[in-house]
Design an enzyme around this catalytic site. Structure first.
Site, mmCIF file in Angstrom:
data_model
loop_
_atom_site.group_PDB
_atom_site.id
_atom_site.type_symbol
_atom_site.label_atom_id
_atom_site.label_comp_id
_atom_site.label_asym_id
_atom_site.label_seq_id
_atom_site.Cartn_x
_atom_site.Cartn_y
_atom_site.Cartn_z
ATOM 1 N N CYS A 163 1.284 -1.585 -0.001
ATOM 2 C CA CYS A 163 0.404 0.229 -0.233
ATOM 3 C C CYS A 163 1.033 1.201 -0.170
ATOM 4 O O CYS A 163 1.310 1.673 -1.398
ATOM 5 C CB CYS A 163 -1.238 -0.210 0.990
ATOM 6 N N HIS A 209 -4.076 -5.345 -0.475
ATOM 7 C CA HIS A 209 -3.244 -5.852 1.233
ATOM 8 C C HIS A 209 -3.042 -7.559 1.223
ATOM 9 O O HIS A 209 -4.595 -8.007 0.793
ATOM 10 C CB HIS A 209 -4.266 -5.325 2.137
ATOM 11 N N GLU A 268 -2.342 -9.008 3.018
ATOM 12 C CA GLU A 268 -3.112 -10.343 4.747
ATOM 13 C C GLU A 268 -4.224 -9.868 4.628
ATOM 14 O O GLU A 268 -4.838 -10.415 5.442
ATOM 15 C CB GLU A 268 -2.004 -9.278 5.707
#
Length: 356
Positions: free
Chosen positions: A241, A326, A328
């Protein structure tokens, strides 16, 4: 109690205020996720922002100790269509209203969130003030949050031991899920402040570097590029990001503000080498400009299916890669979790080590 959202564009929305009734200001953004309001609420990348949720009902499963992305929220407020104050979930320990009150955040309910979303899409940069005092809606001008990364970056170095490669997580405002993903992959992790100098990183002897997500304009970090460039040139690096945007700036790229940002857990991204499309979690208001990327040193690896914007970069010669989304997730699908595996393999290969 009645509450109000005053926008610097002149509009005033009336609803019911929950949580803390103090007056708060910030940039107004919208998030399109159907779930994950607690993760959004505690994501440091929302520092100084008022988040409008497009999904009409929020709070129905409460909040719990497991889904926090930081110790305390950094955002300025929440705007919802309908707030549920009687949640039902076996993990819930607080309602959204109670959590907001604990951390001093106002929550404005009963608002036409579709109207706010359309307004932000049309106007782009919109600032708002949530207040319980009608008089405080008058004459609101609004301004950006100053140095948001400095507000959310860790002040103390933190070490989490495991048996795998040692990764330094440079904290621009990292989500806890990034740390969790690295630890679950067996990595030892040292979290450091974003102004940590390269000489200090060398003394840690890491096998790799992760530049985290974070809030604000990536160009606010230009004064630190010399030190950050030394890091990425010395160790395998993954940028996520804001970290992705920083890597682009390091290698001569440029960033610009998106018309209204990508925020939600349902953004399609295409991997250019395979043609495969992943559904990703995103939260960013800036993007790397296409014509600024030096194709001699960087290659574009992912693009946003909706607007064609750059979603990933890879260095042609150095073990450096970055993604705008992202991997994750949390909230959102874990379609791209393999990116952590790719990064860890680079750390193992470059370090020429064997881990139990």
């Amino acid at each position: 109690m009645k509450g109000y959202l005053a926008l610097h564009t002149g509009e005033i929305f009336e609803g019911e205020i929950f949580g803390d009734i103090r007056t708060m200001e910030g940039e107004v953004v919208f998030n399109t996720g159907m779930t994950g309001y607690q993760e959004v609420m505690t994501d440091p990348s929302y520092c100084g922002q008022i988040v409008t949720f497009t999904y009409p009902l929020l709070g129905n499963y409460g909040t719990n100790p497991l889904d926090k992305e930081s110790r305390r929220p950094a955002l300025s407020g929440i705007v919802v269509g309908d707030l549920c104050c009687n949640p039902s979930h076996y993990l819930s320990i607080q309602s959204l209203d109670e959590m907001a009150k604990e951390f001093g955040l106002p929550v404005l309910s009963g608002i036409d969130t579709r109207a706010i979303t359309r307004l932000v899409r049309d106007r782009g940069e919109v600032y708002g003030r949530i207040t319980a005092n009608l008089e405080e809606t008058k004459g609101f001008i609004g301004k950006p949050t100053i140095h948001p990364v400095d507000q959310v970056s860790t002040r103390e170095r933190q070490f989490y031991p495991r048996n795998g490669p040692h990764v330094v997580l440079v904290d621009f405002g990292y989500k806890a899920s990034i740390l969790t993903s690295l630890l679950e992959s067996g990595c030892s992790v040292t979290v450091v402040h974003y102004q940590t100098r390269f000489q200090e990183i060398e003394q840690i002897h890491p096998d790799g570097i992760v530049f985290s997500n974070g809030p604000g304009n990536p160009k606010d970090l230009l004064p630190y590029m010399t030190q950050l460039k030394k890091m990425v040139e010395a160790y395998p690096t993954l940028g996520i990001c804001l970290g992705h945007q920083v890597i682009a700036l390091i290698f001569g790229g440029n960033t610009e503000r998106l018309p209204y940002g990508h925020r939600g857990s349902n953004h399609p991204v295409k991997e250019l080498t395979t043609g495969k499309v992943y559904i990703t979690s995103q939260n960013h208001g800036y993007v790397v400009t296409d014509d600024s990327v030096d194709r001699g040193s960087l290659m574009v690896t992912y693009r946003n299916v909706n607007d064609g914007s750059i979603e990933g970069l890879k260095h042609r010669f150095l073990p450096i890669m970055s993604v705008q989304f992202h991997p994750e997730a949390h909230p959102g699908p874990n379609d791209t979790a393999h990116i952590f595996s790719q990064f860890i393999q680079q750390c193992l290969h470059i370090g020429e080590k064997s881990y139990a």
